[in-house]
Design an enzyme around this catalytic site. Structure first.
Site, PDB file in Angstrom:
ATOM      1  N   SER A   1       2.946   2.134   9.334  1.00 60.32           N
ATOM      2  CA  SER A   1       2.806   3.456   9.962  1.00 60.32           C
ATOM      3  C   SER A   1       1.916   3.353  11.196  1.00 60.32           C
ATOM      4  O   SER A   1       1.125   2.414  11.334  1.00 60.32           O
ATOM      5  CB  SER A   1       2.166   4.418   8.950  1.00 60.32           C
ATOM      6  OG  SER A   1       1.862   5.663   9.524  1.00 60.32           O
TER       7      SER A   1
ATOM      8  N   ASP B   1       1.707  -3.367   3.594  1.00 60.95           N
ATOM      9  CA  ASP B   1       1.336  -1.962   3.385  1.00 60.95           C
ATOM     10  C   ASP B   1       1.346  -1.662   1.895  1.00 60.95           C
ATOM     11  O   ASP B   1       2.069  -2.307   1.125  1.00 60.95           O
ATOM     12  CB  ASP B   1       2.305  -1.026   4.122  1.00 60.95           C
ATOM     13  CG  ASP B   1       1.648   0.289   4.534  1.00 60.95           C
ATOM     14  OD1 ASP B   1       1.364   0.464   5.736  1.00 60.95           O
ATOM     15  OD2 ASP B   1       1.393   1.133   3.644  1.00 60.95           O
TER      16      ASP B   1
ATOM     17  N   ASP C   1      -2.193  -3.310  -2.156  1.00 56.78           N
ATOM     18  CA  ASP C   1      -3.365  -2.473  -1.896  1.00 56.78           C
ATOM     19  C   ASP C   1      -4.437  -3.456  -1.436  1.00 56.78           C
ATOM     20  O   ASP C   1      -4.830  -4.357  -2.201  1.00 56.78           O
ATOM     21  CB  ASP C   1      -3.767  -1.756  -3.189  1.00 56.78           C
ATOM     22  CG  ASP C   1      -5.041  -0.921  -3.029  1.00 56.78           C
ATOM     23  OD1 ASP C   1      -5.835  -1.180  -2.109  1.00 56.78           O
ATOM     24  OD2 ASP C   1      -5.248  -0.019  -3.877  1.00 56.78           O
ATOM     25  N   ILE C   2      -4.909  -3.307  -0.211  1.00 61.24           N
ATOM     26  CA  ILE C   2      -5.830  -4.325   0.325  1.00 61.24           C
ATOM     27  C   ILE C   2      -7.147  -4.413  -0.436  1.00 61.24           C
ATOM     28  O   ILE C   2      -7.889  -5.374  -0.271  1.00 61.24           O
ATOM     29  CB  ILE C   2      -6.126  -4.127   1.834  1.00 61.24           C
ATOM     30  CG1 ILE C   2      -6.643  -2.716   2.106  1.00 61.24           C
ATOM     31  CG2 ILE C   2      -4.917  -4.483   2.682  1.00 61.24           C
ATOM     32  CD1 ILE C   2      -7.292  -2.581   3.487  1.00 61.24           C
TER      33      ILE C   2
ATOM     34  N   ASN D   1      -5.949  -3.438   9.839  1.00 63.00           N
ATOM     35  CA  ASN D   1      -5.743  -2.090  10.362  1.00 63.00           C
ATOM     36  C   ASN D   1      -5.655  -1.013   9.279  1.00 63.00           C
ATOM     37  O   ASN D   1      -5.959   0.142   9.526  1.00 63.00           O
ATOM     38  CB  ASN D   1      -4.455  -2.114  11.210  1.00 63.00           C
ATOM     39  CG  ASN D   1      -3.877  -0.747  11.455  1.00 63.00           C
ATOM     40  OD1 ASN D   1      -4.319  -0.034  12.348  1.00 63.00           O
ATOM     41  ND2 ASN D   1      -2.871  -0.368  10.656  1.00 63.00           N
TER      42      ASN D   1
ATOM     43  N   TYR E   1     -16.382   7.762   5.776  1.00 57.56           N
ATOM     44  CA  TYR E   1     -15.420   7.035   6.627  1.00 57.56           C
ATOM     45  C   TYR E   1     -16.147   6.277   7.739  1.00 57.56           C
ATOM     46  O   TYR E   1     -15.899   5.087   7.975  1.00 57.56           O
ATOM     47  CB  TYR E   1     -14.430   8.050   7.211  1.00 57.56           C
ATOM     48  CG  TYR E   1     -13.418   7.506   8.200  1.00 57.56           C
ATOM     49  CD1 TYR E   1     -12.214   6.953   7.768  1.00 57.56           C
ATOM     50  CD2 TYR E   1     -13.655   7.562   9.564  1.00 57.56           C
ATOM     51  CE1 TYR E   1     -11.274   6.479   8.683  1.00 57.56           C
ATOM     52  CE2 TYR E   1     -12.729   7.098  10.484  1.00 57.56           C
ATOM     53  CZ  TYR E   1     -11.536   6.548  10.040  1.00 57.56           C
ATOM     54  OH  TYR E   1     -10.611   6.080  10.953  1.00 57.56           O
TER      55      TYR E   1
ATOM     56  N   LYS F   1     -16.512   2.251   8.597  1.00 61.60           N
ATOM     57  CA  LYS F   1     -16.057   1.715   9.891  1.00 61.60           C
ATOM     58  C   LYS F   1     -17.215   1.073  10.657  1.00 61.60           C
ATOM     59  O   LYS F   1     -17.023   0.092  11.390  1.00 61.60           O
ATOM     60  CB  LYS F   1     -15.402   2.827  10.721  1.00 61.60           C
ATOM     61  CG  LYS F   1     -14.084   3.332  10.137  1.00 61.60           C
ATOM     62  CD  LYS F   1     -13.006   2.258  10.198  1.00 61.60           C
ATOM     63  CE  LYS F   1     -11.622   2.824   9.908  1.00 61.60           C
ATOM     64  NZ  LYS F   1     -10.580   1.796   9.997  1.00 61.60           N
TER      65      LYS F   1
HETATM   66  N1  LIG Z   1      -5.308   8.055  14.201  1.00 68.81           N
HETATM   67  C1  LIG Z   1      -6.506   8.094  14.743  1.00 68.81           C
HETATM   68  O1  LIG Z   1      -6.787   8.977  15.565  1.00 68.81           O
HETATM   69  C2  LIG Z   1      -7.549   7.048  14.388  1.00 68.81           C
HETATM   70  C3  LIG Z   1      -8.783   7.101  15.038  1.00 68.81           C
HETATM   71  C4  LIG Z   1      -9.729   6.118  14.791  1.00 68.81           C
HETATM   72  C5  LIG Z   1      -9.438   5.084  13.942  1.00 68.81           C
HETATM   73  N2  LIG Z   1      -8.227   5.040  13.303  1.00 68.81           N
HETATM   74  C6  LIG Z   1      -7.957   3.881  12.458  1.00 68.81           C
HETATM   75  O2  LIG Z   1      -6.790   3.250  12.932  1.00 68.81           O
HETATM   76  C7  LIG Z   1      -6.132   2.571  11.841  1.00 68.81           C
HETATM   77  C8  LIG Z   1      -4.680   2.984  11.774  1.00 68.81           C
HETATM   78  O3  LIG Z   1      -4.621   4.373  11.538  1.00 68.81           O
HETATM   79  P1  LIG Z   1      -3.296   5.246  11.720  1.00 68.81           P
HETATM   80  O4  LIG Z   1      -3.709   6.476  12.396  1.00 68.81           O
HETATM   81  O5  LIG Z   1      -2.216   4.404  12.274  1.00 68.81           O
HETATM   82  O6  LIG Z   1      -3.031   5.610  10.170  1.00 68.81           O
HETATM   83  P2  LIG Z   1      -1.691   5.826   9.314  1.00 68.81           P
HETATM   84  O7  LIG Z   1      -2.120   6.635   8.122  1.00 68.81           O
HETATM   85  O8  LIG Z   1      -0.600   6.359  10.169  1.00 68.81           O
HETATM   86  O9  LIG Z   1      -1.340   4.354   8.849  1.00 68.81           O
HETATM   87  C9  LIG Z   1      -2.179   3.660   7.948  1.00 68.81           C
HETATM   88  C10 LIG Z   1      -1.323   2.762   7.075  1.00 68.81           C
HETATM   89  O10 LIG Z   1      -2.205   2.077   6.168  1.00 68.81           O
HETATM   90  C11 LIG Z   1      -1.592   2.070   4.895  1.00 68.81           C
HETATM   91  N3  LIG Z   1      -2.614   1.952   3.849  1.00 68.81           N
HETATM   92  C12 LIG Z   1      -3.482   2.906   3.432  1.00 68.81           C
HETATM   93  N4  LIG Z   1      -4.221   2.449   2.425  1.00 68.81           N
HETATM   94  C13 LIG Z   1      -3.836   1.173   2.193  1.00 68.81           C
HETATM   95  C14 LIG Z   1      -4.235   0.188   1.254  1.00 68.81           C
HETATM   96  N5  LIG Z   1      -5.196   0.423   0.345  1.00 68.81           N
HETATM   97  N6  LIG Z   1      -3.614  -1.037   1.291  1.00 68.81           N
HETATM   98  C15 LIG Z   1      -2.634  -1.278   2.195  1.00 68.81           C
HETATM   99  N7  LIG Z   1      -2.206  -0.361   3.094  1.00 68.81           N
HETATM  100  C16 LIG Z   1      -2.798   0.858   3.086  1.00 68.81           C
HETATM  101  C17 LIG Z   1      -0.850   3.383   4.809  1.00 68.81           C
HETATM  102  O11 LIG Z   1       0.169   3.364   3.807  1.00 68.81           O
HETATM  103  C18 LIG Z   1      -0.301   3.523   6.212  1.00 68.81           C
HETATM  104  O12 LIG Z   1       0.976   2.931   6.332  1.00 68.81           O
HETATM  105  C19 LIG Z   1      -6.941   2.918  10.602  1.00 68.81           C
HETATM  106  O13 LIG Z   1      -7.873   1.871  10.372  1.00 68.81           O
HETATM  107  C20 LIG Z   1      -7.682   4.178  11.008  1.00 68.81           C
HETATM  108  O14 LIG Z   1      -8.866   4.353  10.261  1.00 68.81           O
HETATM  109  C21 LIG Z   1      -7.286   6.012  13.488  1.00 68.81           C
END
Ligand SMILES: NC(=O)c1ccc[n+]([C@@H]2O[C@H](COP(=O)([O-])OP(=O)(O)OC[C@H]3O[C@@H](n4cnc5c(N)ncnc54)[C@H](O)[C@@H]3O)[C@@H](O)[C@H]2O)c1
Length: 251
Positions: A15, A36, A62-63, A89, A154, A158
């Protein structure tokens, strides 16, 4: 520019930014393990990469669970060979006032967002050490740099990821392994869309990103581009850094 032909593992590859990064690295010629917790999402992304002529395999884990991570990484190795590139990620988010963060929620955020990265790094490290070359990118978050209301758990995880990035950069540099962090700002993905839809921000989302020096939401592809640079041969002298991709929201 990029380490073409090498094997990359992208966690949370099903995702958002992980999906965009999986596609980007595959286009650059890498074989990609799309990991994932959501098998269908990982399979969808891997299939799309294969359909466009790239090499990818979907793996489920699950990581935060070491045996699942080991099995998934073994499957990637069996398909493509040793792992040279890791994009840590995958993460979950939660918006909760400090008084209401219960211990289960605190522990889950730490388990996935911080411990998960440590488990995946430990599981791939022998490959990178044996090759004398490796690239690790830990995806952190702007909130770890600027703070973010209702996100103490969170942002604590991070922030830990950023500190771990610096320590491992120092520890692993002599092995030819670089460790950096990409810190996204407000990027339009399913994760942020869920938060927008549920009105979880203190003010409407447009007010937040509209006030940035670059007044728009970021794109997942812009995070993928930062990851592609950091895993390239060109970035071989860059380690322990936090590359913020945030529209200037935090400078
Ligand atoms: N979207 C934002 O604005 C934003 C901002 C800052 C940081 N981030 C970080 O960027 C990264 C990507 O975020 P995104 O927005 O693409 O999120 P998203 O929710 O669209 O994608 C995250 C993916 O991680 C997978 N996932 C969740 N828990 C998991 C686990 N335990 N084991 C394996 N896979 C798992 C989910 O199934 C999903 O496919 C994350 O680390 C998030 O914290 C996002």
């Amino acid at each position: 520019m990029v380490a073409s032909g090498r094997v990359a593992l992208v966690t949370g590859g099903g995702s958002g930014m992980g999906e965009a990064t999986s596609h980007r690295l595959a286009r650059e010629g890498m074989a990609v393990g799309v990991l994932d917790i959501d098998s269908a999402a990982a399979e969808r992304v891997a299939a799309a990469i294969r359909e466009s002529g790239g090499r990818a395999i979907a793996v489920t884990a699950d990581i935060s669970v070491r045996r699942e991570v080991k099995a998934a990484i073994d499957a990637v190795r069996d398909a493509f060979g040793p792992i040279a590139i890791l994009i840590n990620n995958a993460a979950i988010e939660s918006f909760t006032a400090i008084e209401e963060i219960d211990e289960d929620s605190w522990d889950r955020l730490m388990s996935v967002n911080l411990k998960g990265a440590y488990i995946v790094i430990q599981t791939v490290l022998a490959d990178m050490t044996a090759a004398g070359w490796g690239r690790i990118v830990n995806v952190s978050a702007i909130g770890a740099q600027s703070g973010a209301t209702h996100m103490a758990h969170y942002t604590a995880a991070k922030g830990g990821l950023i500190a771990m990035t610096k320590s491992l950069a120092i520890e692993l540099g002599a092995r030819g392994i670089t460790v950096n962090s990409v810190s996204p700002g407000f990027i339009l993905t399913p994760m942020s869309q869920r938060a927008i839809d549920a009105n979880l921000f203190p003010v409407p989302a447009e007010q937040i990103y509209g006030a940035y020096p670059i007044p728009r939401l970021g794109r997942p592809e812009e995070i993928a581009a930062a990851c592609a640079y950091l895993v390239s041969d060109d970035a071989g002298y860059v380690t322990g850094q936090v590359l913020a991709v945030n529209g200037g929201a935090y400078v």
